[in-house]
Design an enzyme around this catalytic site. Structure first.
Site, PDB file in Angstrom:
ATOM      1  CD  GLU A   1      31.551   6.958  54.386  1.00 57.36           C
ATOM      2  OE1 GLU A   1      30.375   6.626  54.101  1.00 57.36           O
ATOM      3  OE2 GLU A   1      32.131   7.917  53.877  1.00 57.36           O
TER       4      GLU A   1
ATOM      5  CB  CYS B   1      29.313  16.082  52.320  1.00 56.03           C
ATOM      6  SG  CYS B   1      28.552  14.577  52.942  1.00 56.03           S
ATOM      7  CG  HIS B   2      30.842  11.371  50.822  1.00 53.59           C
ATOM      8  ND1 HIS B   2      29.751  11.479  51.656  1.00 53.59           N
ATOM      9  CD2 HIS B   2      31.536  10.287  51.259  1.00 53.59           C
ATOM     10  CE1 HIS B   2      29.780  10.504  52.536  1.00 53.59           C
ATOM     11  NE2 HIS B   2      30.857   9.764  52.327  1.00 53.59           N
TER      12      HIS B   2
END
Length: 135
Positions: free
Chosen positions: A75, A44-45
């Site tokens: 995003e 993910c991030h």
């Protein structure tokens, strides 16, 4: 002592955007593990911690590697594109990665050697399984 570690797994979520970007201690651990042929994984991030890292030859860690991470469109869908330090997909591409993605909110995991990346929260389980398979 990083020599006793077999893998690192950078979790996702927007909170990690402030924790893993420009973090010298994390950079050192990731680079040491990568150079020691240990597993470096992020979902993910979490991959936001990778652009600061380099291979032993000084090139970006992700250069030439097949990777994924939270997409620009994901995003924008959560309306946080102005809150993150950089757009992850764009940054990974700028650093010469072979960025891949699935349709938004679908699981996508890339394994390139011992570098494992997952696109989004839906990729968490598959990403973890890929790490376990490499250990």
């Amino acid at each position: 002592d990083v020599s006793t570690v077999d893998a690192i797994f950078l979790c996702g979520g927007h909170g990690v955007c402030t924790d893993v970007v420009d973090c010298p201690s994390l950079k050192s651990v990731i680079e040491t593990l990568y150079a020691s042929d240990k597993v470096v994984a992020a979902v993910c991030h979490g991959p936001m911690g990778l652009p600061q890292c380099n291979k032993p030859d000084g090139s970006p860690l992700v250069a030439g590697k097949v990777v994924t991470g939270f997409t620009n469109s994901e995003e924008k869908a959560v309306q946080l594109e102005t809150k993150v330090p950089f757009m992850l997909e764009t940054k990974l591409k700028e650093q010469g990665s072979k960025y891949e993605s699935a349709a938004d909110w679908n699981s996508k995991v890339c394994v390139d050697g011992k570098l494992v990346t997952g696109q989004n929260p839906q990729s968490s389980e598959e990403c973890a399984k890929a790490v376990v398979a490499l250990l």
